[in-house]
Structures are given as C-alpha cells and as structure tokens.
Enzyme design. Structure first.
Site, mmCIF file in Angstrom:
data_model
loop_
_atom_site.group_PDB
_atom_site.id
_atom_site.type_symbol
_atom_site.label_atom_id
_atom_site.label_comp_id
_atom_site.label_asym_id
_atom_site.label_seq_id
_atom_site.Cartn_x
_atom_site.Cartn_y
_atom_site.Cartn_z
ATOM 1 N N ASN A 58 39.967 29.862 30.205
ATOM 2 C CA ASN A 58 39.768 29.076 29.068
ATOM 3 C C ASN A 58 40.150 29.920 27.815
ATOM 4 O O ASN A 58 40.361 29.373 26.735
ATOM 5 C CB ASN A 58 38.325 28.568 28.934
ATOM 6 C CG ASN A 58 37.289 29.557 28.940
ATOM 7 O OD1 ASN A 58 37.520 30.587 29.279
ATOM 8 N ND2 ASN A 58 36.097 29.193 28.621
ATOM 9 N N GLU B 85 29.464 37.404 32.787
ATOM 10 C CA GLU B 85 29.381 36.396 31.848
ATOM 11 C C GLU B 85 29.833 34.966 32.509
ATOM 12 O O GLU B 85 31.010 34.458 32.712
ATOM 13 C CB GLU B 85 30.632 36.685 30.849
ATOM 14 C CG GLU B 85 30.344 37.726 29.925
ATOM 15 C CD GLU B 85 29.328 37.916 28.954
ATOM 16 O OE1 GLU B 85 28.466 36.764 28.840
ATOM 17 O OE2 GLU B 85 28.928 38.925 28.669
ATOM 18 N N CYS C 226 32.160 28.146 27.231
ATOM 19 C CA CYS C 226 31.083 28.591 27.719
ATOM 20 C C CYS C 226 29.909 28.529 26.997
ATOM 21 O O CYS C 226 28.708 28.105 27.257
ATOM 22 C CB CYS C 226 30.876 29.898 28.564
ATOM 23 S SG CYS C 226 31.292 30.990 27.400
ATOM 24 N N GLU D 103 28.583 41.678 26.045
ATOM 25 C CA GLU D 103 30.084 42.120 25.629
ATOM 26 C C GLU D 103 30.029 41.759 24.224
ATOM 27 O O GLU D 103 29.563 41.309 23.387
ATOM 28 C CB GLU D 103 31.069 41.167 26.158
ATOM 29 C CG GLU D 103 31.053 41.200 27.861
ATOM 30 C CD GLU D 103 32.155 40.660 28.444
ATOM 31 O OE1 GLU D 103 32.677 39.496 28.187
ATOM 32 O OE2 GLU D 103 32.635 41.275 29.613
HETATM 33 P P1 NAP Z 1 35.599 30.283 38.061
HETATM 34 O O1 NAP Z 1 36.085 29.218 39.026
HETATM 35 O O2 NAP Z 1 34.497 31.044 38.449
HETATM 36 O O3 NAP Z 1 36.776 31.293 38.065
HETATM 37 C C1 NAP Z 1 36.723 32.618 37.142
HETATM 38 C C2 NAP Z 1 37.805 33.367 37.694
HETATM 39 O O4 NAP Z 1 37.255 34.051 38.909
HETATM 40 C C3 NAP Z 1 38.871 32.977 38.062
HETATM 41 O O5 NAP Z 1 40.244 34.051 37.778
HETATM 42 C C4 NAP Z 1 39.178 32.687 39.502
HETATM 43 O O6 NAP Z 1 40.394 32.503 40.183
HETATM 44 C C5 NAP Z 1 37.982 33.799 39.906
HETATM 45 N N1 NAP Z 1 37.565 33.326 41.336
HETATM 46 C C6 NAP Z 1 37.287 32.314 41.747
HETATM 47 N N2 NAP Z 1 36.724 32.254 43.090
HETATM 48 C C7 NAP Z 1 36.626 33.559 43.422
HETATM 49 C C8 NAP Z 1 36.303 34.566 44.263
HETATM 50 N N3 NAP Z 1 35.625 34.052 45.529
HETATM 51 N N4 NAP Z 1 36.200 35.818 44.095
HETATM 52 C C9 NAP Z 1 37.030 36.522 43.082
HETATM 53 N N5 NAP Z 1 37.543 35.863 42.197
HETATM 54 C C10 NAP Z 1 37.345 34.386 42.185
HETATM 55 O O7 NAP Z 1 35.520 29.849 36.691
HETATM 56 P P2 NAP Z 1 36.099 28.560 36.055
HETATM 57 O O8 NAP Z 1 35.553 27.327 36.402
HETATM 58 O O9 NAP Z 1 37.483 28.631 36.031
HETATM 59 O O10 NAP Z 1 35.706 28.931 34.489
HETATM 60 C C11 NAP Z 1 34.776 28.420 33.800
HETATM 61 C C12 NAP Z 1 33.427 28.714 33.932
HETATM 62 O O11 NAP Z 1 33.492 29.875 33.339
HETATM 63 C C13 NAP Z 1 32.512 27.834 33.238
HETATM 64 O O12 NAP Z 1 31.222 27.793 34.028
HETATM 65 C C14 NAP Z 1 32.246 28.873 31.889
HETATM 66 O O13 NAP Z 1 30.790 28.671 31.262
HETATM 67 C C15 NAP Z 1 32.439 30.103 32.439
HETATM 68 N N6 NAP Z 1 32.577 31.145 31.232
HETATM 69 C C16 NAP Z 1 31.677 31.882 30.864
HETATM 70 C C17 NAP Z 1 31.829 32.622 29.831
HETATM 71 C C18 NAP Z 1 31.124 33.720 29.469
HETATM 72 O O14 NAP Z 1 31.333 34.669 28.455
HETATM 73 N N7 NAP Z 1 29.902 33.582 29.537
HETATM 74 C C19 NAP Z 1 33.287 32.594 29.089
HETATM 75 C C20 NAP Z 1 34.030 31.596 29.532
HETATM 76 C C21 NAP Z 1 33.779 30.840 30.666
HETATM 77 P P3 NAP Z 1 40.985 31.369 40.046
HETATM 78 O O15 NAP Z 1 41.698 30.771 38.752
HETATM 79 O O16 NAP Z 1 42.409 31.791 41.066
HETATM 80 O O17 NAP Z 1 40.382 30.225 40.890
#
Ligand code: NAP
Length: 405
Positions: A75, A176, A210, A385
């Site tokens: 994102n 995060e 997020c 962060e």
């Molecule tokens: P996600 O599915 O957890 O993916 C994030 C990253 O983790 C991607 O690079 C993904 O790779 C990787 N990943 C997924 N499964 C993994 C595993 N088992 N082992 C290692 N890496 C793995 O998150 P998303 O749905 O794409 O992103 C949205 C989420 O991020 C939302 O919940 C949002 O709130 C959160 N977010 C939090 C913050 C914060 O600062 N707190 C900031 C931005 C977003 P792939 O893309 O290849 O699946």
C-alpha cells in the site's frame, strides 16, 4: 535509469494504481525517512552511569543489531521500505527486503538508487518473490541464524506467523500490523472540520492505509448533519479513475480480492439493516474499482464494524454518550490509530487518554509524519517507526563495566 522523483512516483502508480499525486506525496514521505534517519545516526548516544563502586566505571554502548529482514506491504511500496531501511542503515545494520508481490518495482528502484548513492553492495538487498513462495521465502529469511532482526508491516495474521519464526532463535522484532481505526464525532464537534477529516482519513489511497478510519461513531445530536455533509463531500470531491489521469482521486484497489472484501462488508451490512447512503457497488471502470461508499444505521455486529475493510467504505454507527463511544472504540483486539472531533477541552483530554490505540488524531484526520512515532498497541503491533524512537529498533544496548580503576 531512474533520474528523478517523478520516475519513482510513476513506478508507484503503475504498480499500485495509486493516483499520481498521492504517489508523488509518497515519494517525499519516503525520502523524508532517509533524511531524518541520516540525521538521527549522529545522535546514537551511549551513557556513562554512576555507581557506588569507586574502582569501577559503567558505560552503555549502542551497537547495530546486525542483519535485518524487512518485509513490506503493497500500500506504500516505497515509504514502508524507507521507514525501516532508513533506521536500519543509520544504526549500522544491513537489510534484506522482501517486498509485496504486487509492488516489487519500488523496492528494486530503491536498490538502483542505493547503487547510485554509493551504498556498498550487500548493504541493501532485495528478494522479490511470488505470493505462492512468500511463505517459504519468509520462513527461510526469518529463521536464518545470520539474521538478528525482523521488521514487518502487514496484516496481523502474517505478523503472528513471523513472530513464531522469530521465537525459535529469539530474534528482535518490530511489527506494524492491521488496525480498525475508530473516528468519533461528538456533538460538540465542528461538523465541517469533522467531514474534512473524515474524507482525508477514510479515502486516502482509496481506503487502503492501515490508519484509515474503519468505523465512524457519530453522536446522535450531530449525526444527521454529519452524514448529509459527508455524503455530499463524497459525491462531489472524489473521482474514481486511472491513477495517471489528473482528476483521479481514487484509483483501483490493489486486486480483485480486495474488491471482494469491500463487497462482502457492504452486502453483510445491508443484509443486517444498514442504510446505503451513496456508492455500494463496483465501479463501471472495471473489476478492481469500487465506488466510494457510505452506510448509515450500522451496528456493532456487522463485519464492517469488526474487521478491517481496507477499501473505500465508510460505515456510520450512531451513539448517545461518550462512555458508549469509547467502549465501542476499544472493543477490539487491535489498536493502531484513532480519531475524534470535539471542541470540549476536558473531553479531548479524557478521550485521548482512554482510547486504546498507539496514535490519536484530535480534530485531525492525517497523522503520519516522519518526526512522530508510528505504531500500535494490542494486536496492532510491537515497536515504533519514524521519530527519535525508530532507530532504537535496530540497536542493541551493551553495558560495559570497567573495573580495577
Ligand atoms: P500481508 O498479506 O500480511 O502481506 C504483507 C507482506 O507480507 C507482503 O510482502 C507479503 O507477501 C508478505 N507475506 C505474506 N505472508 C507471508 C509469510 N507467511 N511469510 C513471509 N511473508 C509473508 O498484508 P497485506 O494484506 O498485503 O497488507 C495490508 C495489511 O497491512 C493491513 O492489515 C494493513 O493494516 C497492514 N498495514 C499496516 C501498517 C502499519 O504501519 N501498521 C502499514 C501498512 C499496512 P505477498 O505480497 O507476496 O503476499
């Protein structure tokens, strides 16, 4: 060859769909982290500690943790990397970045820039991989004995998997994770300011941040006026379209799965009695586009009140008392950001202190800034962060006792 910041912004728009203006904003935000932490590197102070022992002196040294694995979401394809890498490099760590499958090019572009900037080979490394392989690649990186630190931004579910990987070799972690941000509008609020804040906090990046407000809690006395003005603002100021077109404020969502989630939250709410005020369906532009949507008469049992939507859906829940609003806001196991609008000073202090979140916006819908600590409580994460605190996530504290003096 990347020549300027507009090249980087175009990469972000091409890979994430984010409107070009927002992508340009992200590039500045992203660069600010590198600038901020390059300055913080000069302020990694140690300590000299007085002890009662005359023949001893005690010192604290701060040392780099070592190799940091950095796993980031799609994102903010550039800023989520520099927020970590800026701090890691400033602390003296090297990094291995695994970007999201949907947005590998920004991570690779940063590698080219690192080269151009003279950062030695092996300091900033990128391992892009398919979603299919993310699990295995993630495990290999996060369990490697050479790795001392895992810094992750993404969903709470993935964060928990990585925490389990970290446990076996007791690695330091920063997490995060997801949120469920409440946006509370009290009767005392300035309704126009509240609507402006709601627009900013809900529809930035088409609702895919997020810290986007996920639940709008609006007090009975101001409710109808807020909903009316919020609907007008949505209808008149948001333009869904191709991110490269000038007038676009809302690009496509990242993929069809994301659209399906928004659709599911809307249909669940409508089936349980919510009222559709505006939007509510996919946009004629294509399967990845969803109309900015406002629902009223939302209740706490609906999916959109309980799960992060991560899309352009604003559900409004009506409440009567401050205690009720705070109780609804806190009735979740995550706590990243929270917002509220009030002109009552005593209420501002009370509510700011009571909200169980890591970041609070009071009469303000946009929170993020490199100077301020970003992070959550409960299952929204561990660590902070940005800010003066961010660099500590990559430093070890070593106590040295010099005796025989
Ligand atoms: P996600 O599915 O957890 O993916 C994030 C990253 O983790 C991607 O690079 C993904 O790779 C990787 N990943 C997924 N499964 C993994 C595993 N088992 N082992 C290692 N890496 C793995 O998150 P998303 O749905 O794409 O992103 C949205 C989420 O991020 C939302 O919940 C949002 O709130 C959160 N977010 C939090 C913050 C914060 O600062 N707190 C900031 C931005 C977003 P792939 O893309 O290849 O699946």
């Amino acid at each position: 060859m990347i020549q300027n910041k507009d090249d980087l912004a175009r990469i972000i728009t091409a890979e994430s769909g984010k409107p070009l203006k927002e992508a340009q904003g992200e590039i500045l935000y992203s660069a600010n982290f590198l600038e901020w932490f390059s300055e913080e590197a000069r302020r990694i102070y140690g300590d000299i500690i007085s002890t009662p022992a005359k023949e001893k002196r005690a010192l604290v040294l701060k040392q780099p943790l070592g190799v940091a694995v950095v796993i980031t979401p799609w994102n903010f394809p550039s800023a989520m990397i520099t927020r970590k890498v800026g701090a890691a490099l400033a602390a003296g760590c090297t990094v291995v970045v695994k970007p999201a499958e949907d947005t590998p090019f920004s991570a690779l572009a940063l590698a080219e820039l690192a080269n151009q900037a003279g950062i030695p080979p092996g300091v900033y490394n990128v391992v892009p991989c398919s979603r299919e392989k993310a699990k295995d690649v993630g495990k290999a990186l996060c369990t490697d004995p050479l790795v001392s630190k895992i810094s992750f931004t993404g969903s709470t579910a993935t964060g928990k998997v990585l925490l389990r990987h970290a446990a076996d070799s007791v690695k330091r972690v920063s997490m995060e994770l997801g949120g469920l941000a409440p946006f509370i509008v009290f009767d005392s609020a300035n309704v126009d300011q509240a609507v402006a804040g709601a627009m900013a906090s809900k529809f930035r990046n088409s609702g895919q941040t997020c810290v986007c407000s996920n639940r709008f809690l609006v007090q009975r006395g101001i409710h109808d006026s807020f909903v009316k003005k919020f609907a007008e603002a949505i209808k008149t100021s948001l333009h869904v379209g191709n991110g490269f077109e000038e007038q676009t404020t809302q690009g496509p969502l990242i993929n069809e799965k994301a659209v399906e989630k928004v659709e599911k939250h809307v249909s669940d709410a409508l089936s349980k009695g919510a009222t559709l005020v505006t939007g509510g369906k996919r946009h004629p532009l294509g399967n990845n586009f969803f109309e900015p949507t406002l629902l009223s008469n939302v209740t706490r049992d609906m999916l959109c009140s309980r799960e992060e939507t991560f899309g352009p859906l604003a559900p409004v829940i009506k409440f009567d008392t401050e205690e009720e609003a705070v109780a609804i806001a806190n009735a979740t196991d995550v706590g990243l950001a929270g917002y509220f609008y009030s002109q009552d000073l005593a209420q501002i202090w009370r509510v700011a202190e009571q909200l169980e979140v890591g970041m609070v916006g009071v009469n303000e819908g946009l929170l993020s800034s490199v100077e301020c600590p970003f992070g959550g409580v409960k299952q929204s994460g561990l660590g902070r962060e940005g800010s003066k605190y961010g660099i500590d996530e990559y430093l070890e504290v070593k106590y040295v006792c010099i005796g025989g003096l």
